[in-house]
Write a protein that holds these residues in place. Structure first.
Motif, short mmCIF file in Angstrom:
data_model
loop_
_atom_site.label_atom_id
_atom_site.label_comp_id
_atom_site.label_asym_id
_atom_site.label_seq_id
_atom_site.Cartn_x
_atom_site.Cartn_y
_atom_site.Cartn_z
N VAL A 103 -14.74 1.10 -8.60
CA VAL A 103 -15.06 0.53 -7.49
C VAL A 103 -16.35 -0.53 -7.50
O VAL A 103 -16.66 -1.21 -6.55
N ALA A 155 -9.93 5.44 -2.73
CA ALA A 155 -10.74 5.84 -3.91
C ALA A 155 -11.92 6.52 -3.79
O ALA A 155 -12.39 7.32 -4.41
N ASP A 214 -6.68 0.26 -4.57
CA ASP A 214 -7.50 -0.79 -3.90
C ASP A 214 -7.84 -1.69 -5.23
O ASP A 214 -7.84 -3.29 -4.88
N TYR A 215 -8.05 -1.37 -6.33
CA TYR A 215 -8.42 -2.01 -7.50
C TYR A 215 -7.46 -3.13 -7.74
O TYR A 215 -7.56 -4.39 -7.75
N TYR A 247 -16.76 -1.81 -3.80
CA TYR A 247 -15.50 -2.02 -3.00
C TYR A 247 -14.87 -0.34 -3.01
O TYR A 247 -14.26 0.00 -3.66
N LEU A 248 -15.36 0.30 -1.93
CA LEU A 248 -15.10 1.57 -1.90
C LEU A 248 -13.98 1.95 -0.91
O LEU A 248 -14.17 2.07 0.49
N SER A 249 -12.67 1.51 -0.95
CA SER A 249 -11.73 2.12 -0.05
C SER A 249 -11.53 3.49 0.00
O SER A 249 -12.40 4.15 -0.48
N ARG A 250 -10.83 3.73 1.28
CA ARG A 250 -10.76 5.22 1.66
C ARG A 250 -10.15 6.23 0.51
O ARG A 250 -10.60 7.16 0.13
N GLY A 265 0.82 -1.10 0.08
CA GLY A 265 -0.02 0.11 0.13
C GLY A 265 0.78 1.24 -0.20
O GLY A 265 0.45 2.35 -0.61
N ARG A 276 -5.05 -4.13 -5.92
CA ARG A 276 -4.90 -5.21 -4.89
C ARG A 276 -5.78 -6.20 -5.25
O ARG A 276 -5.52 -7.37 -5.12
N ARG A 277 -7.11 -5.91 -5.46
CA ARG A 277 -8.39 -7.01 -5.67
C ARG A 277 -7.83 -7.85 -6.70
O ARG A 277 -8.27 -9.18 -6.78
#
Lengths: 636, 503
Positions: free
Chosen positions: B350, B466, B93-94, B461-464, B35, B96-97
């Motif tokens: 997301v 994003a 985040d994307y 998938y809403l990371s902070r 990260g 990572r997924r």
């Protein structure tokens, strides 16, 4: 003075905070934000007033451009504010009375599920109204004008699950829209004539550009007045205001009595330079004003709903204000606007206190009565408001209403004056009638179920404050003593007009003292009749009763105006809409649109098949494109 | 190299340094600390952004006549870096997924941004070409970043082959111009043009025509657009978002630089050719977008269509000076396009769980489950359609106004643009319709056979990071829609400042 934008921005911030986060905040925080933002805005407004007073009389005009809003050739719309005595007065009324009503709402709406939504909209309304009065050009004025209309719609329909509230909100929106249509055309005409929306530019150029009494000046002012007729509920567009009483009572006090409905009066006072170029329009304004003052008062005589009586009374008092502006007595009109804001907010909030005492939404005076002992404070302040509105000295209403009648008389139009005087008699009667019906006599509510109780302090204190304003507000302008700080303050705004110069009125047939006496007598007569009928219980002879029966029925049914409008506009309108929606729209227009859509759809399908996915095809396309461009360039 | 050469190169050096550092740091980081890479890249982007804003500008070319650091460069750099920053925020985040959160990812994004910055700053045709390649090559790699996914591989290969083809044409154009004028410096070419047009018009015309083709390919203008839908659909969505913005912005930055030499040489010929490209691009992009049900493909055609509107500004752009309304409009449009396209792709990012290709059906009723995400998407769609109160409205407004002022051909282009925008409203608002007015699958019937995911509706998938990215884009789109003067004023101010700096 540079901080005047803070006055505007604080309620907006409050609205945003409560609107976005309100549901997660505790009630105490919601009410703190809502009342605090308006309260602090009031302090800033007072500060702005003091700043203005420090300046010499003729330099009390301050404009502040916050940013350029739209910049384009031929149209430069600035987001800029104008602070002068006129907007300062409105600023103080909106934030001051608004603050008291916000505080009162904390108690009145305390149990409501949608507490934060209510305060967010109330704050948004305050912001919109401030924008309306602070705008320094017609475009921004119009933005505020429409925003207050939206807030009024939202707040009338606050309890939107109640069908009557939802339809009242719709009615208010649609009826004012009729006036706004004229208002917009007026604005377009103004822009076409002057090429700008700026007040100061337009007012400066107007005497050169517009011919005195010319068709253009008359058209512009009459169209602008159409907007005022809708927003300020004058004949023939007053029908929405009584229905607007479906909203919460503090909303009726703030929007439909003290502030929004006075926007029309403010607008005319603001644009008086234009109106003075159109004597015909002035006459129309005065005539509509006095007619509304009288007819609305007659409708208030027989209504049994306490809030609707107050609503008709508001319409009637707004009529007085238009009468004042129509005869060129702008300062007097503004004075009545301020005094009416005090008194009517007081009356509405007292009515709300009565409703609260009776357990919620009881507005029918036939099921009240005898509440004087149970609600001593509410009863007292309601009486003060009633007497004030009737024009009993030394309450503020006496000074302001008498001033309007006096100016009307001095303007030389005795008919207007007589009608105004007659309406004053009616005012005194219906106000005291509602007071007697509510607080005197025997209890007519269900004593087994309802146990009236005085309202909590958070609701009573705003009432006391407004009562104090009603009692002492008169010192702002005591005409017969020539003590007029209010007029002095507004003078720079209204002088320079044509009417102000002919200071020497035509020889008055009656002295000022006589006029004063007459208007007090008129009020006394109304009160006396109300006392005879509702306290002494004088019974009228059967013959007289039968003779007046048709008139009573006519008044009780509000002249059947709603029915008339339904038959004239609503039913044909619905027929037209059905035709347009069915044959015209579904058949013709939809056919065309769908046809085009289908063509594009087919085209898109065909074109997307060109995307074969083969690289060689793509490369070929590119090559073809490159060749076409090169060949064109060489052959050119 | 003088001190001021380094000064002018500072933003680019910061980006390059960050790219290399991220690549190296990746070797020493444990899996769960990956990260940091996104954070570090963002830090570099912000540093370059600030350096770019506060460095002094110079009127004349620097670094032996290769680079200009003038007002135009400054604004373009700001747009590129803004786009790069948002793309990194949305990608963190994307990737990572998807299991592709490797250091190379950020390194390549940063290098590609560097390429765009070079294109915008170039004072020499060779520097322009270098920039173009520095922009493109990382993009080819990024497109194939989902190594195990055949669609991604296909996308990368297609993009690479066609890109090589267009680069060759572009380079050939440079060679022809060099043949005609004996220099590759833009100033020099401009001076030699009138003589060359008399002596060897074929070389000049051919050279400029091929430059146009090369840039039109990067901008995905019809008929050089055919790679775009396939590549956009196949590439990882975070890459698509970045590609749609960076490649297009870079191409139009280059257009602004090339305008200075092409308009004097071709006169109305330029306006006519580019105008026809614009018409074809707007027509095809919008019409084909109407039938797209796949979200990424829909946005791909939408981005083709927007290239058309931008080309209008190029067609009527005159000499590309910032003070001209067309150039100012083009730059404002680029800024707005960057924000709203990244925003729209960001919502797709997301909403996408693990690389499934979302169709309109998949986002049914999403707005009721995720009101803020739905609202943001609605805002971006309204902005892309060009309706007030969003920035998209003023972007179109300023471009069309510049066109109308430019004469009758401009009026024709503006009319086509308006008609095309009307068509576009249909497919943009259809997305909003699906978001709000179609019931979510869960509400219809438990048809998915008890799948937990279908019951609760598709998750977002809403990371902070994003969320911040989407929030920034949405707020800016709204802000520029209410108050466009903010950016325009800045444009004119830096233009004036640059004028003052010219000795």
């Amino acid at each position: 003075m540079e901080l005047v934008w803070v006055v505007l921005i604080l309620p907006l911030l409050g609205a945003l905070i409560n609107g976005l986060l309100g549901r997660r905040l505790p009630k105490r925080a919601v009410s703190g934000v809502a009342c605090g933002s308006v309260g602090v805005a009031f302090l800033f407004a007072v500060n702005a007033l003091l700043d203005l007073l420090r300046l010499p009389e003729h330099e009390r005009v301050f404009t502040q451009t916050l940013f350029d809003w739209i910049v384009s050739d031929g149209l430069a719309a600035k987001f800029s504010l104008l602070l002068d005595p006129l907007s300062a007065v409105m600023l103080l009324v909106v934030t001051g009375v608004g603050f008291l009503i916000h505080v009162y709402s904390v108690g009145y709406m305390g149990e409501d599920r949608d507490y934060s939504r209510y305060f967010s909209w109330l704050n948004l309304f305050t912001f919109s109204m401030l924008l309306l009065v602070l705008a320094d050009n017609f475009l921004l004025l119009f933005v505020g004008w429409e925003l207050v209309g939206l807030c009024s719609y939202l707040l009338i329909g606050f309890w939107f699950t109640k069908p009557s509230a939802a339809s009242a909100a719709k009615k208010a929106f649609v009826v004012t829209r009729v006036g706004d249509f004229g208002f917009m055309i007026g604005l377009f005409l103004l822009f076409a004539t002057f090429g700008t929306f700026d007040y100061l530019n337009i007012f400066e150029e107007a005497p050169q550009v517009l011919a005195y009494g010319g068709a253009l000046a008359t058209a512009i002012t009459l169209l602008l007045f159409a907007g005022a007729v809708g927003k300020s509920a004058q004949i023939p567009l007053y029908v929405w205001l009584p229905d607007a009483m479906e909203g919460p009572t503090p909303v009726s006090a703030l929007i439909h009595a003290a502030t929004m409905v006075t926007a029309g009066v403010y607008m005319i006072a603001r644009t008086h330079v234009l109106y003075e170029l159109a004597p015909l329009s002035m006459a129309v304004v005065a005539a509509i004003g006095v007619a509304t003052a009288f007819f609305a008062a007659t409708m208030a005589l027989v209504n049994n709903d306490i809030k609707r009586v107050l609503a008709y009374s508001t319409i009637s008092q707004l009529g007085y204000m238009f009468l004042a502006t129509g005869v060129g007595a702008y300062a007097a009109g503004m004075f009545h606007l301020v005094s009416h804001a005090f008194m009517k907010a007081l009356l509405f909030l007292s009515a709300g206190s009565v409703m609260h005492a009776l357990g919620g939404e009881e507005t029918d005076m036939r099921r009240m009565g005898g509440l004087r002992a149970k609600l001593p404070y509410t009863s007292t302040v309601f009486l003060l408001g009633s007497l004030g509105l009737s024009g009993i000295p030394p309450l503020v209403g006496f000074f302001s209403k008498d001033l309007i009648l006096e100016e009307t008389f001095l303007s030389g139009n005795t008919t207007l004056w007589l009608v105004g005087l007659a309406a004053a008699v009616l005012t005194a009667f219906y106000m005291l009638r509602s007071h007697f019906l509510t607080f005197y006599g025997k209890p007519r509510y269900d004593e087994a179920k309802v146990h009236p109780h005085e309202s909590p302090p958070v609701m009573l204190w705003p009432l006391f404050a407004l009562a104090a304003l009603t009692v002492f507000g008169g010192v702002l302008w005591i005409s017969f003593l020539n003590f007029a700080p209010f007029e002095e303050f507004l003078k720079p705004v209204f002088e320079g007009g044509l009417l102000a110069e002919e200071e020497a009125h035509p020889a008055a047939a009656l002295s000022t003292g006589t006029l004063l006496l007459l208007s007090v007598l008129a009020a006394g007569l109304g009160i006396f009749v109300a006392w005879l009928v509702y306290i002494r219980g004088i019974t009228v002879s059967e013959g007289l009763r039968r003779a007046f029966r048709p008139l009573y029925t006519l008044l009780y049914n509000k002249y059947y105006v709603d029915e008339l409008y339904t038959a004239l506009f609503v039913v044909p309108g619905r027929k037209l809409a059905e035709f347009l929606a069915g044959a015209f729209d579904q058949g013709l227009l939809n056919g065309i649109v769908n046809g085009i859509g289908r063509i594009i759809d087919a085209l898109g399908g065909a074109l997307s098949r060109v995307e074969s996915g083969y690289i060689r095809a793509y490369a070929a396309w590119m090559l073809a494109g490159a060749l076409i461009i090169l060949i064109y360039l060489y052959l050119r | 190299m003088e001190a001021r050469d380094f000064l002018a190169l500072t933003p680019m050096l910061i980006v390059t340094g960050t790219a290399l550092f991220v690549l190296m740091l990746d070797l020493f980081l444990r899996e769960e600390r990956r990260g940091w890479l996104a954070g570090l890249s963002l830090l570099g982007v912000v540093a370059a952004f600030l350096a770019n804003l506060y460095l002094p500008t110079f009127g004349e070319p620097l670094v032996q006549g290769m680079i200009r650091f003038d007002a135009l460069t400054q604004f373009l750099n700001a747009v590129f870096l803004l786009g790069c920053g948002l793309a990194v925020m949305l990608a963190a985040d994307y990737t990572r997924r998807q299991g592709i959160a490797r250091g190379e990812y950020y390194c390549l994004v940063l290098l590609s941004t560097l390429g765009a910055m070079l294109m915008g700053a170039s004072a020499d045709l060779l520097m322009l070409f270098l920039g173009l390649e520095t922009l493109s090559i990382p993009l080819y790699v990024l497109a194939t970043f989902l190594r195990k996914n055949p669609a991604s591989q296909e996308a990368g290969l297609k993009y690479f082959l066609l890109g090589a083809f267009s680069s060759a044409l572009f380079l050939y154009g440079i060679a022809l111009l060099y043949g005609a004028t004996g220099t590759t410096k833009l100033d020099g070419v401009l001076q030699g043009l009138s003589g060359a047009m008399g002596a060897a018009p074929g070389l000049v015309l051919g050279g400029l025509g091929l430059l146009l083709v090369g840039l039109a390919f990067k901008a995905a203008a019809v008929p050089f657009h055919s790679w775009a839908p396939d590549v956009y659909e196949g590439a990882p969505t975070s890459v698509t978002a970045f590609m749609a913005v960076a490649a297009k912005a870079g191409a139009f930055a280059a257009f602004l630089r090339v305008l200075a030499i092409s308009t004097p040489a071709l006169a109305e010929g330029w306006a006519l050719v580019v105008g026809w490209l614009a018409i074809a691009t707007m027509a095809l992009g919008n019409v084909v977008a109407v039938v797209q049900l796949n979200l990424k493909r829909l946005l791909a055609y939408s981005s083709i269509a927007h290239a058309g509107y931008l080309l209008i500004a190029v067609a009527v752009g005159g000499t590309g000076a910032l003070s001209e309304p067309a150039s100012a409009g083009l730059l404002f449009y680029l800024l707005v396009y960057t924000l709203m396209t990244l925003g729209a792709f960001g919502v797709v990012i997301v909403a996408e769980g693990r690389g499934e290709n979302l169709s309109l059906e998949d986002v049914k009723g999403l707005a009721w489950r995720y009101p803020w995400v739905g609202l943001a998407m609605a805002l971006f769609m309204v902005s892309l359609a060009g309706l007030p109160p969003t920035a998209g409205f003023f972007a179109k407004f300023y471009v069309f106004r510049a066109a109308v002022e430019a004469g009758s051909w401009g009026v024709v282009l503006a009319i086509v643009g308006v008609v095309a925008s009307v068509v576009s409203v249909f497919y943009y608002l259809r997305v909003v319709y699906y978001l709000y007015l179609r019931p979510a699958p869960a509400a219809e019937a438990p048809a998915a056979g008890g799948q937990a995911e279908a019951e609760a509706g598709r998750p977002v998938y809403l990371s902070r990071l994003a969320a911040w990215g989407l929030g920034i884009a949405a707020v800016l789109v709204l802000f520029l829609g209410v108050y466009p003067t903010a950016a325009l004023q800045w444009l004119t101010e830096i233009a004036a400042a640059a004028m003052g700096a010219v000795p």
